[in-house]
Design an enzyme around this catalytic site. Structure first.
Site, short mmCIF file in Angstrom:
data_model
loop_
_atom_site.label_atom_id
_atom_site.label_comp_id
_atom_site.label_asym_id
_atom_site.label_seq_id
_atom_site.Cartn_x
_atom_site.Cartn_y
_atom_site.Cartn_z
N SER A 182 0.97 -4.47 -5.23
CA SER A 182 1.24 -4.19 -6.65
C SER A 182 0.06 -3.48 -7.31
O SER A 182 0.15 -3.10 -8.47
CB SER A 182 1.54 -5.49 -7.39
N HIS A 197 -9.02 -10.33 2.11
CA HIS A 197 -8.93 -11.62 1.40
C HIS A 197 -8.98 -12.81 2.34
O HIS A 197 -8.54 -13.90 1.98
CB HIS A 197 -7.67 -11.64 0.52
N1 APR Z 1 8.52 -3.47 1.20
C1 APR Z 1 7.44 -2.95 0.55
N2 APR Z 1 6.97 -3.45 -0.62
C2 APR Z 1 7.60 -4.49 -1.16
C3 APR Z 1 8.73 -5.09 -0.55
C4 APR Z 1 9.19 -4.54 0.68
N3 APR Z 1 10.26 -5.02 1.35
N4 APR Z 1 9.13 -6.12 -1.32
C5 APR Z 1 8.30 -6.18 -2.38
N5 APR Z 1 7.37 -5.19 -2.28
C6 APR Z 1 6.26 -4.88 -3.20
C7 APR Z 1 6.46 -5.29 -4.64
O1 APR Z 1 7.18 -4.29 -5.37
C8 APR Z 1 5.02 -5.44 -5.14
O2 APR Z 1 4.54 -4.22 -5.68
O3 APR Z 1 5.13 -5.62 -2.77
C9 APR Z 1 4.24 -5.77 -3.87
C10 APR Z 1 3.68 -7.17 -3.82
O4 APR Z 1 2.75 -7.34 -4.85
P1 APR Z 1 1.91 -8.69 -5.01
O5 APR Z 1 2.82 -9.86 -4.92
O6 APR Z 1 1.08 -8.56 -6.22
O7 APR Z 1 1.00 -8.73 -3.68
P2 APR Z 1 -0.40 -8.02 -3.42
O8 APR Z 1 -0.49 -6.70 -4.08
O9 APR Z 1 -0.62 -8.08 -1.96
O10 APR Z 1 -1.40 -9.04 -4.14
C11 APR Z 1 -2.77 -8.81 -4.04
O11 APR Z 1 -3.22 -10.90 -5.13
O12 APR Z 1 -3.02 -13.19 -5.54
C12 APR Z 1 -3.68 -12.22 -4.86
O13 APR Z 1 -4.98 -12.63 -3.01
C13 APR Z 1 -3.65 -12.38 -3.35
O14 APR Z 1 -3.90 -10.66 -1.66
C14 APR Z 1 -3.19 -11.03 -2.84
C15 APR Z 1 -3.53 -10.12 -4.00
#
Ligand code: APR
Length: 238
Positions: free
Chosen positions: A185, A117
């Site tokens: 997620s 990204h």
């Molecule tokens: N360790 C591991 N996982 C964790 C922790 C932790 N300490 N804390 C939270 N999480 C998990 C949450 O349970 C969730 O499933 O991290 C995940 C974060 O999810 P998102 O906020 O959706 O982030 P991500 O999956 O990286 O999003 C993907 O969405 O908006 C776009 O471009 C943006 O790259 C991003 C993409």
């Protein structure tokens, strides 16, 4: 039968891919995107993270990205970032494929990082076809010498992914014998489907996340807990 909550020792593999999302940086203090206190709970992407918003109000979009830069600069890589880098040093065929734009894998010592990204630390001028690294804060000047705006080299909502970057990620995953997904997620496509490639080629797949995701049922191992603690289990001190 595989015990799904057991962490295999990563030293038993040869070509590992770490596939990471915002959760890997959570313990460094960077908010995730979704869930309570997440970025998309506090901000509307249509105002700050899409090409239409940039065309309408580039200063506002840059202010928001400068805030994200400040937030990332104020944080340090955590143990999970450092252990991933250690695995890459000890096992040089290891690849890191991340959805994160914060640069913490690199600051934690990882040498090769495929950034699906984009990056907060790169800007581009679409008119000149230039991309440059820039670590200043706040980012200045906001206009290229050609007069157009520098744009954060980030994949915003509604943007396509860079073709070459996704090809490199796909190749790494197609050739891996173990994929460790950490802190995503699994909601955002096409990135979310990359772990399915590892499953298709028969790699051992491990999901690290305190919570279930829509793809949890497909992983061979699901480690429920924070990234730092689970990485320590996967890569015990030798
Ligand atoms: N360790 C591991 N996982 C964790 C922790 C932790 N300490 N804390 C939270 N999480 C998990 C949450 O349970 C969730 O499933 O991290 C995940 C974060 O999810 P998102 O906020 O959706 O982030 P991500 O999956 O990286 O999003 C993907 O969405 O908006 C776009 O471009 C943006 O790259 C991003 C993409």
């Amino acid at each position: 039968m595989i015990e799904r909550s057991r962490a295999p020792d990563l030293r038993g593999f040869e070509r590992i891919v770490f596939f990471t999302g915002a959760g890997v940086s959570r313990e460094s203090g960077i908010p995730t995107y979704r869930g309570r206190g997440g970025i998309w709970e506090r901000f509307d992407y249509r105002e700050v993270a899409c090409q239409r918003a940039f065309a309408r109000d580039p200063e506002k979009v840059w202010d928001w990205h400068d805030e994200r830069r400040a937030e990332a600069l104020a944080c340090e890589p955590n143990l999970a970032h450092r252990l991933i880098a250690e695995v890459q040093r000890e096992m040089p065929a290891t690849e890191v494929v991340t959805q994160n734009i914060d640069g913490l894998h690199q600051r934690g010592g990882a040498e090769r990082v495929i950034e699906l990204h984009g990056s907060l630390w790169r800007v581009r001028c679409d008119r000149e076809g230039i991309v440059k690294e820039d670590f200043s804060h706040p980012f200045q000047p906001r206009r290229c010498k050609c007069g157009d705006w520098w744009r954060p080299d980030v994949v915003w909502f509604e943007d396509p992914l860079d073709h070459e970057t996704i090809r490199r990620a796909w190749t790494a995953i197609e050739n891996c014998d173990c994929l460790v997904s950490i802190g995503t997620s699994a909601n955002v496509y096409p990135a979310a489907e990359l772990p399915l490639v590892a499953m298709r080629v028969g790699a051992v797949t491990i999901e690290v996340n305190p919570e279930d995701t829509p793809l949890s049922g497909l992983y061979a191992h699901c480690l429920r807990g924070p990234a730092t603690e689970m990485m320590r289990r996967l890569w015990p001190e030798s």
